[in-house]
Design a protein around this motif. Sequence first.
Motif, PDB file in Angstrom:
ATOM      1  N   THR A   2      67.882   8.220 -22.576  1.00 29.10           N
ATOM      2  CA  THR A   2      66.896   7.146 -22.556  1.00 29.10           C
ATOM      3  C   THR A   2      66.337   6.932 -23.947  1.00 29.10           C
ATOM      4  O   THR A   2      65.868   7.862 -24.607  1.00 29.10           O
ATOM      5  N   TRP A  10      59.889   0.428 -19.586  1.00 22.61           N
ATOM      6  CA  TRP A  10      59.424   0.944 -18.294  1.00 22.61           C
ATOM      7  C   TRP A  10      57.900   0.927 -18.237  1.00 22.61           C
ATOM      8  O   TRP A  10      57.299   0.457 -17.262  1.00 22.61           O
ATOM      9  N   HIS A  25      60.204  -2.140  -7.832  1.00 19.29           N
ATOM     10  CA  HIS A  25      61.520  -1.761  -7.309  1.00 19.29           C
ATOM     11  C   HIS A  25      62.355  -3.001  -6.963  1.00 19.29           C
ATOM     12  O   HIS A  25      63.582  -3.001  -7.147  1.00 19.29           O
ATOM     13  N   LEU A  28      63.808  -4.112 -10.162  1.00 20.39           N
ATOM     14  CA  LEU A  28      64.902  -3.231 -10.583  1.00 20.39           C
ATOM     15  C   LEU A  28      66.196  -3.567  -9.845  1.00 20.39           C
ATOM     16  O   LEU A  28      67.280  -3.577 -10.429  1.00 20.39           O
ATOM     17  N   ASP A  33      67.243  -3.132 -14.815  1.00 19.80           N
ATOM     18  CA  ASP A  33      66.378  -2.274 -15.614  1.00 19.80           C
ATOM     19  C   ASP A  33      65.195  -3.088 -16.128  1.00 19.80           C
ATOM     20  O   ASP A  33      65.233  -4.327 -16.150  1.00 19.80           O
ATOM     21  N   THR A  82      61.571   8.520 -15.322  1.00 20.75           N
ATOM     22  CA  THR A  82      61.698   7.231 -14.645  1.00 20.75           C
ATOM     23  C   THR A  82      62.516   7.358 -13.359  1.00 20.75           C
ATOM     24  O   THR A  82      63.198   8.368 -13.140  1.00 20.75           O
ATOM     25  N   HIS A  84      65.165   6.047 -12.614  1.00 19.74           N
ATOM     26  CA  HIS A  84      66.601   6.138 -12.904  1.00 19.74           C
ATOM     27  C   HIS A  84      66.978   7.473 -13.543  1.00 19.74           C
ATOM     28  O   HIS A  84      68.164   7.716 -13.780  1.00 19.74           O
ATOM     29  N   ASP A  85      65.984   8.304 -13.810  1.00 17.64           N
ATOM     30  CA  ASP A  85      66.228   9.589 -14.472  1.00 17.64           C
ATOM     31  C   ASP A  85      66.750  10.598 -13.451  1.00 17.64           C
ATOM     32  O   ASP A  85      66.263  10.669 -12.324  1.00 17.64           O
ATOM     33  N   GLU A  86      67.725  11.427 -13.860  1.00 18.03           N
ATOM     34  CA  GLU A  86      68.270  12.444 -12.953  1.00 18.03           C
ATOM     35  C   GLU A  86      67.233  13.513 -12.609  1.00 18.03           C
ATOM     36  O   GLU A  86      67.374  14.231 -11.618  1.00 18.03           O
ATOM     37  N   ARG A  93      61.919  10.335  -4.188  1.00 16.52           N
ATOM     38  CA  ARG A  93      62.733   9.116  -4.227  1.00 16.52           C
ATOM     39  C   ARG A  93      62.927   8.524  -2.828  1.00 16.52           C
ATOM     40  O   ARG A  93      63.152   7.332  -2.670  1.00 16.52           O
TER      41      ARG A  93
END
Length: 375
Positions: A2, A10, A25, A28, A33, A82, A84-86, A93
């Motif tokens: 990122t 973000w 959301h 998104l 993004d 974020t 989208h972060d792993e 989530r």
Amino acid sequence: MTTSISLQSWISLWRVPGIGCQTFHKLLQKFGDPESVLNATNNALKQAGLTERQSNAILSSQLDNAKADMLWLDEENHHLVTFHDEKYPTLLREISVAPPLLYVHGNTELLNDPQIAIVGSRNPTQSGRNNAFEFGRHFANTGLCVTSGLALGIDGEAHKGALADNGATIAVTATGLDRVYPASHRQLAHQIVEQGALVSENPIGTAPTAKNFPRRNRIISGLSLGSLVVEAAQKSGSLITADYANEQGRMVFAIPGSIHNPLARGCHKLIRQGAKLVETASDVMEDLAAQIDIETFNVPPESDSGNGSENDDPTVSNDDNSRLLEAMGYDPVSIDDLVLQTGLTPAALSSMLLVMELQGLIASNGRGSYTRISG
């Protein structure tokens, strides 16, 4: 990886007035993004379902509105996770109004560790404080992360219990992470950062406002496999956490109390509605075993609350101790009533009660009232 500009995007979109979790959301899903959202045309934003006001707010937003947040992120051990972060927590989530991003001060790896929430009254009885501390310590000793809201009372004791034996704990706050609320928990917050993490969805600079506390509770329950309510009145923020947990399909546990204790009524209400009645930490671990590999956790044997019932005062007999405990029961009782029931003198009673309180057999409720909690 990122980029700084991506993180700014973000934050900038999150700071746009009128853009909440659901709208964020939806954008998104439509644009992919935040950068694409911020670069979208007025027509494209309206086609995505935004109102004129929301569209104009996005079009007039600037990356500079994220300046305070980016400066905060430059400091050691400050993170932005974020959606989208792993590293974004898997359980969180899954909830319907998941925060698009999380500010984290501390260990981000804990976000996906198995967690148990402990919540309750800001003005608990001493026995409630003891229970929150001991349950927090026991869960942390098993390897679970104890999650709560950094509030006074039960929340704070749960955090302290987890920290006592170097366990992990997460505090979800209702403010920006540049401030600590309540201020009296500043030192506790520093300890939590050392052994766990402070987490918030609120941008830097967000002050404590009434609306943010119930919203914070959905994150506490959303991060956790289940929520344990220790003490709560019938109208309590802790019951909001339990409601969120039910909506999210998570387990709800409640510790019962005396029928004369107003702070037990919220827990009794939850139990009537289907929450699991809890007497020991094992009652919780039994249900969690279905969701986690319990064999990988170090489950310590449960001990009673005290250090035994031996009396350190040689002038008081064990028979006197037994008679006093039997006279007390588990409801609050005054010294005057104990004098009448036991025949002991006020001086002898005061000495015995002090020793028993130090041993963890009883708890002082203030104003000369005591409650038996063990023995």
